[in-house]
Design a protein around this motif. Sequence first.
Motif, PDB file in Angstrom:
ATOM      1  N   ILE A  29      23.023-142.344 -41.963  1.00 40.62           N
ATOM      2  CA  ILE A  29      21.763-141.485 -41.386  1.00 40.62           C
ATOM      3  C   ILE A  29      21.015-140.977 -42.815  1.00 40.62           C
ATOM      4  O   ILE A  29      19.940-141.140 -42.004  1.00 40.62           O
ATOM      5  CB  ILE A  29      22.048-141.099 -40.243  1.00 40.62           C
ATOM      6  N   PRO A  30      21.224-140.241 -43.253  1.00 36.42           N
ATOM      7  CA  PRO A  30      20.214-139.750 -44.116  1.00 36.42           C
ATOM      8  C   PRO A  30      19.756-140.004 -44.625  1.00 36.42           C
ATOM      9  O   PRO A  30      18.027-140.420 -44.685  1.00 36.42           O
ATOM     10  CB  PRO A  30      21.428-138.472 -44.917  1.00 36.42           C
ATOM     11  N   LEU A  31      20.296-141.810 -45.577  1.00 34.53           N
ATOM     12  CA  LEU A  31      19.733-142.288 -46.181  1.00 34.53           C
ATOM     13  C   LEU A  31      18.376-143.528 -44.906  1.00 34.53           C
ATOM     14  O   LEU A  31      17.726-143.621 -45.715  1.00 34.53           O
ATOM     15  CB  LEU A  31      20.681-143.797 -47.153  1.00 34.53           C
ATOM     16  N   PHE A  32      18.693-143.539 -44.192  1.00 38.15           N
ATOM     17  CA  PHE A  32      18.595-144.475 -43.435  1.00 38.15           C
ATOM     18  C   PHE A  32      16.936-143.755 -42.630  1.00 38.15           C
ATOM     19  O   PHE A  32      15.837-144.437 -43.256  1.00 38.15           O
ATOM     20  CB  PHE A  32      19.727-144.957 -42.095  1.00 38.15           C
ATOM     21  N   VAL A  33      17.126-142.053 -42.251  1.00 34.58           N
ATOM     22  CA  VAL A  33      15.516-142.600 -41.895  1.00 34.58           C
ATOM     23  C   VAL A  33      14.887-141.764 -43.285  1.00 34.58           C
ATOM     24  O   VAL A  33      14.018-141.931 -42.634  1.00 34.58           O
ATOM     25  CB  VAL A  33      16.379-139.733 -41.330  1.00 34.58           C
ATOM     26  N   THR A  34      15.327-141.964 -43.890  1.00 34.48           N
ATOM     27  CA  THR A  34      14.945-141.377 -45.378  1.00 34.48           C
ATOM     28  C   THR A  34      14.233-142.654 -45.430  1.00 34.48           C
ATOM     29  O   THR A  34      12.740-142.493 -46.079  1.00 34.48           O
ATOM     30  CB  THR A  34      15.438-140.789 -47.079  1.00 34.48           C
ATOM     31  N   ILE A  35      14.886-144.016 -45.280  1.00 34.83           N
ATOM     32  CA  ILE A  35      13.701-145.221 -45.664  1.00 34.83           C
ATOM     33  C   ILE A  35      12.962-145.143 -44.255  1.00 34.83           C
ATOM     34  O   ILE A  35      11.752-146.020 -45.253  1.00 34.83           O
ATOM     35  CB  ILE A  35      14.758-146.362 -45.702  1.00 34.83           C
ATOM     36  N   ALA A  39       9.087-146.463 -45.728  1.00 36.54           N
ATOM     37  CA  ALA A  39       8.313-147.339 -44.829  1.00 36.54           C
ATOM     38  C   ALA A  39       7.160-146.972 -44.206  1.00 36.54           C
ATOM     39  O   ALA A  39       6.394-147.943 -44.095  1.00 36.54           O
ATOM     40  CB  ALA A  39       9.824-148.268 -43.753  1.00 36.54           C
ATOM     41  N   ILE A  40       7.390-145.768 -42.999  1.00 42.82           N
ATOM     42  CA  ILE A  40       6.010-145.678 -43.178  1.00 42.82           C
ATOM     43  C   ILE A  40       4.986-145.231 -43.363  1.00 42.82           C
ATOM     44  O   ILE A  40       3.725-145.590 -43.657  1.00 42.82           O
ATOM     45  CB  ILE A  40       6.716-144.711 -41.875  1.00 42.82           C
ATOM     46  N   LEU A  41       5.130-144.375 -44.714  1.00 48.24           N
ATOM     47  CA  LEU A  41       4.181-144.150 -45.408  1.00 48.24           C
ATOM     48  C   LEU A  41       3.404-145.760 -46.303  1.00 48.24           C
ATOM     49  O   LEU A  41       2.116-145.537 -46.463  1.00 48.24           O
ATOM     50  CB  LEU A  41       4.860-143.101 -46.448  1.00 48.24           C
ATOM     51  N   ILE A  42       4.400-146.274 -46.683  1.00 43.22           N
ATOM     52  CA  ILE A  42       4.129-147.879 -47.612  1.00 43.22           C
ATOM     53  C   ILE A  42       3.280-148.715 -46.460  1.00 43.22           C
ATOM     54  O   ILE A  42       2.038-148.833 -46.666  1.00 43.22           O
ATOM     55  CB  ILE A  42       5.013-148.467 -48.147  1.00 43.22           C
ATOM     56  N   LEU A  43       3.776-148.864 -44.988  1.00 43.14           N
ATOM     57  CA  LEU A  43       2.621-148.842 -43.998  1.00 43.14           C
ATOM     58  C   LEU A  43       1.766-148.466 -44.206  1.00 43.14           C
ATOM     59  O   LEU A  43       0.488-149.172 -43.673  1.00 43.14           O
ATOM     60  CB  LEU A  43       3.803-149.572 -42.695  1.00 43.14           C
ATOM     61  N   SER A  44       1.233-147.258 -44.278  1.00 49.25           N
ATOM     62  CA  SER A  44       0.013-146.899 -43.812  1.00 49.25           C
ATOM     63  C   SER A  44      -1.610-146.764 -44.968  1.00 49.25           C
ATOM     64  O   SER A  44      -1.884-147.135 -44.533  1.00 49.25           O
ATOM     65  CB  SER A  44       0.267-145.551 -43.779  1.00 49.25           C
ATOM     66  N   TYR A  45      -0.385-147.127 -46.603  1.00 49.34           N
ATOM     67  CA  TYR A  45      -1.052-147.455 -47.792  1.00 49.34           C
ATOM     68  C   TYR A  45      -1.238-148.975 -47.510  1.00 49.34           C
ATOM     69  O   TYR A  45      -2.618-149.074 -48.069  1.00 49.34           O
ATOM     70  CB  TYR A  45      -0.515-146.279 -48.680  1.00 49.34           C
ATOM     71  N   MET A  46      -1.085-149.716 -47.321  1.00 45.53           N
ATOM     72  CA  MET A  46      -1.249-150.821 -46.711  1.00 45.53           C
ATOM     73  C   MET A  46      -2.408-150.949 -46.319  1.00 45.53           C
ATOM     74  O   MET A  46      -3.374-152.288 -46.252  1.00 45.53           O
ATOM     75  CB  MET A  46       0.491-151.689 -46.648  1.00 45.53           C
ATOM     76  N   TYR A  47      -1.913-150.102 -45.062  1.00 46.51           N
ATOM     77  CA  TYR A  47      -3.799-150.864 -43.610  1.00 46.51           C
ATOM     78  C   TYR A  47      -4.194-150.462 -44.494  1.00 46.51           C
ATOM     79  O   TYR A  47      -5.580-150.464 -43.917  1.00 46.51           O
ATOM     80  CB  TYR A  47      -3.218-149.498 -42.676  1.00 46.51           C
TER      81      TYR A  47
END
Length: 228
Positions: A29-35, A39-47
């Motif tokens: 779960i630690p790795l999952f939450v970090t990913i 992903a949220i950050l990457i999608l935000s900057y892609m948008y």
Amino acid sequence: MRKLSIYLTTFFISILLFLTITGKIQEYIPLFVTIVVLAILILSYMYFEKSAMGTKEIAVIATLSAFAGVGRAIFAFAPGVQPTTFIVAISGFVFGPYEGFLVGSTAAFISNIFLGQGPWSPWQMFGWGIVGVISGIIGKARANISVEKFSVICFLYGFLFDWIMNLWHVLGYIRPLTLKSIISAYALGLTFDVLHAISNFLFSMIFFERLVRVLRRFKRRLEITYIR
């Protein structure tokens, strides 16, 4: 972009269900939450990259991000005390949730150029981004708010941001993950949480009315077109 978001959401939900079924959720779960955070950050900057935002909007976001980031670096000598959270909050309040997120996440990245990048950086970007989003929602729902109420909100932001960072610490370093170990980890940072909250409150009480007038003047003069 919308299709990519749907695919990623489906992928994350599938992975989470798989980990739950196989009984390995606590291990991964630690790795999952970090990913998910990344992903949220990457999608935000892609948008942001694909948006119709013009040079005026970009200039405002860049200026506020730099101001917030440098403000944190200047106050590095006083742990927990810095104006970054307040600046991000008032930026989101005036300009909107998405702009607030960009200011918050970019401010964290800029400040860490001076203070040091590391695995904590995405979490700081996410934490301050969330502050900007919430303030943007508040600003859209209630444009006129008293300095006292906004200062109380900023006080609470101190705990919100620090508890997000505590979550990063717990997921990354606390083993085994038990209720007792999690409570202990959060309790150890309580002093810094309180200092952060109080400093946010004071910065807001002193600077809110002046700064909100300046930012609203910029908003009117630049005729910013917001991303919906």
